[in-house]
Design a protein around this motif. Structure first.
Motif, PDB file in Angstrom:
ATOM      1  N   ALA A 107      21.874  -3.803  40.193  1.00 48.07           N
ATOM      2  CA  ALA A 107      20.669  -3.897  41.023  1.00 48.07           C
ATOM      3  C   ALA A 107      19.998  -5.252  40.865  1.00 48.07           C
ATOM      4  O   ALA A 107      19.555  -5.859  41.848  1.00 48.07           O
ATOM      5  CB  ALA A 107      19.693  -2.773  40.668  1.00 48.07           C
ATOM      6  N   THR A 108      19.904  -5.736  39.642  1.00 46.80           N
ATOM      7  CA  THR A 108      19.232  -7.011  39.391  1.00 46.80           C
ATOM      8  C   THR A 108      19.915  -8.150  40.142  1.00 46.80           C
ATOM      9  O   THR A 108      19.255  -8.987  40.773  1.00 46.80           O
ATOM     10  CB  THR A 108      19.196  -7.314  37.887  1.00 46.80           C
ATOM     11  N   LEU A 109      21.242  -8.181  40.114  1.00 48.47           N
ATOM     12  CA  LEU A 109      21.965  -9.243  40.824  1.00 48.47           C
ATOM     13  C   LEU A 109      21.795  -9.129  42.326  1.00 48.47           C
ATOM     14  O   LEU A 109      21.626 -10.136  43.026  1.00 48.47           O
ATOM     15  CB  LEU A 109      23.450  -9.193  40.458  1.00 48.47           C
ATOM     16  N   ARG A 110      21.829  -7.908  42.860  1.00 51.42           N
ATOM     17  CA  ARG A 110      21.651  -7.741  44.306  1.00 51.42           C
ATOM     18  C   ARG A 110      20.269  -8.200  44.736  1.00 51.42           C
ATOM     19  O   ARG A 110      20.110  -8.830  45.799  1.00 51.42           O
ATOM     20  CB  ARG A 110      21.883  -6.287  44.696  1.00 51.42           C
ATOM     21  N   LEU A 111      19.274  -7.925  43.935  1.00 51.89           N
ATOM     22  CA  LEU A 111      17.909  -8.355  44.253  1.00 51.89           C
ATOM     23  C   LEU A 111      17.778  -9.874  44.173  1.00 51.89           C
ATOM     24  O   LEU A 111      17.161 -10.501  45.036  1.00 51.89           O
ATOM     25  CB  LEU A 111      16.915  -7.675  43.308  1.00 51.89           C
ATOM     26  N   GLU A 158      18.581  -4.731  33.498  1.00 47.80           N
ATOM     27  CA  GLU A 158      18.712  -3.905  34.687  1.00 47.80           C
ATOM     28  C   GLU A 158      17.389  -3.219  35.027  1.00 47.80           C
ATOM     29  O   GLU A 158      16.536  -2.999  34.163  1.00 47.80           O
ATOM     30  CB  GLU A 158      19.816  -2.864  34.484  1.00 47.80           C
ATOM     31  N   ILE A 159      17.255  -2.845  36.292  1.00 54.50           N
ATOM     32  CA  ILE A 159      16.095  -2.097  36.745  1.00 54.50           C
ATOM     33  C   ILE A 159      16.006  -0.780  35.975  1.00 54.50           C
ATOM     34  O   ILE A 159      17.024  -0.138  35.698  1.00 54.50           O
ATOM     35  CB  ILE A 159      16.189  -1.829  38.268  1.00 54.50           C
ATOM     36  N   GLY A 205       9.435   3.993  35.891  1.00 48.94           N
ATOM     37  CA  GLY A 205      10.474   3.038  36.235  1.00 48.94           C
ATOM     38  C   GLY A 205       9.937   1.791  36.908  1.00 48.94           C
ATOM     39  O   GLY A 205       8.732   1.533  36.909  1.00 48.94           O
ATOM     40  N   GLU A 206      10.842   1.017  37.504  1.00 47.00           N
ATOM     41  CA  GLU A 206      10.486  -0.251  38.137  1.00 47.00           C
ATOM     42  C   GLU A 206      10.867  -0.264  39.609  1.00 47.00           C
ATOM     43  O   GLU A 206      11.878   0.319  40.005  1.00 47.00           O
ATOM     44  CB  GLU A 206      11.217  -1.418  37.465  1.00 47.00           C
ATOM     45  N   SER A 207      10.093  -0.952  40.389  1.00 50.56           N
ATOM     46  CA  SER A 207      10.449  -1.218  41.786  1.00 50.56           C
ATOM     47  C   SER A 207      11.270  -2.498  41.845  1.00 50.56           C
ATOM     48  O   SER A 207      11.338  -3.263  40.877  1.00 50.56           O
ATOM     49  CB  SER A 207       9.181  -1.397  42.622  1.00 50.56           C
ATOM     50  N   GLY A 208      11.885  -2.734  42.999  1.00 44.87           N
ATOM     51  CA  GLY A 208      12.621  -3.979  43.180  1.00 44.87           C
ATOM     52  C   GLY A 208      11.723  -5.198  43.024  1.00 44.87           C
ATOM     53  O   GLY A 208      12.141  -6.224  42.477  1.00 44.87           O
ATOM     54  N   ILE A 209      10.503  -5.091  43.511  1.00 42.04           N
ATOM     55  CA  ILE A 209       9.550  -6.207  43.382  1.00 42.04           C
ATOM     56  C   ILE A 209       9.320  -6.547  41.917  1.00 42.04           C
ATOM     57  O   ILE A 209       9.276  -7.724  41.533  1.00 42.04           O
ATOM     58  CB  ILE A 209       8.214  -5.858  44.068  1.00 42.04           C
TER      59      ILE A 209
END
Length: 229
Positions: free
Chosen positions: A153-157, A83-84, A120-124
């Motif tokens: 979040a990971t799946l949505r991205l 996960e993010i 943390g991490e961005s979506g990119i």
């Protein structure tokens, strides 16, 4: 022939209903989550699944093990599917984050795809590690059925990117319920067709109704009574 990916979000955890940032928190499934996953495993037990991949976090590994058991498979962990990370927000409620890191939170709300909280991490960043795993799976298991267990979040991205959506709006436009099932068919490594999305019919008799899920844009259109449903 096509390569079919079953993309599954892990089952509910004790933090699922608490409106907390728990991306990199290593929590276990709740009793509710185990029941959800057991129902999904029953739903898929007759499907011919050739391999199971998952994030290394406990909640995804638990979910993958339950679903893989009827197929006599052992889940393969891939760090790219985790996960993010929300950095120093991890474990905090949205209210706490808004109060303590208001400017940072506003920047993240405006563009979670390119902005990340401290540590943390961005979506990119998530896509940079997750998409190579998807490609690896599709290439290695051509014309097979593969199950992948990951996170909200990971799946949505991943889905946004594969289908050509603007991933900057992934938090507002797409939802993933606990233990939901998505299905994507691949003709090659880049062209995917969405066949099923956010389906929870294995444990609910109606579509999931999104509550207040960490998005001001969505919350603005929900009344207090709707948020309790």
């Amino acid at each position: 022939m096509t390569t079919r990916l079953y993309l599954v979000r892990h089952g509910a955890t004790p933090l699922t209903a608490e409106d907390r940032f728990s991306g990199s928190e290593n929590v276990h499934l709740s009793e509710e989550g185990r029941a959800q996953v057991t129902r999904l495993a029953q739903r898929l037990k007759e499907d011919e699944i050739h391999a199971v991949y998952c994030s290394p976090l406990d909640r995804t590994l638990e979910t993958a093990n339950v679903i893989a058991k009827p197929h006599q498979l052992s889940p393969i962990t891939r760090d790219g599917l985790r996960e993010i990370s929300h950095g120093h927000w991890e474990g905090m409620s949205r209210k706490e984050v808004e109060e303590q890191f208001s400017e940072e939170y506003s920047a993240w709300e405006a563009d979670p795809f390119t902005f990340a909280p401290e540590g943390g991490e961005s979506g990119i960043s998530v896509l940079a590690r997750a998409l190579p795993v998807i490609r690896e799976v599709v290439v290695e298991h051509k014309d097979k059925n593969i199950l992948i267990v990951s996170h909200k979040a990971t799946l949505r991205l991943i889905i946004s990117s594969l289908l050509g959506f603007d991933a900057r709006g992934y938090r507002d436009r797409l939802d993933q319920a606990p233990a939901c099932l998505n299905i994507l068919d691949f003709k090659d490594t880049v062209r995917a067709r969405l066949m099923l999305f956010n389906d929870i019919s294995h444990y609910a008799d109606h579509p999931h109704r999104a509550h207040k899920h960490l998005s001001r844009w969505w919350d603005a259109g929900i009344t207090s009574e709707e948020g309790k449903s």
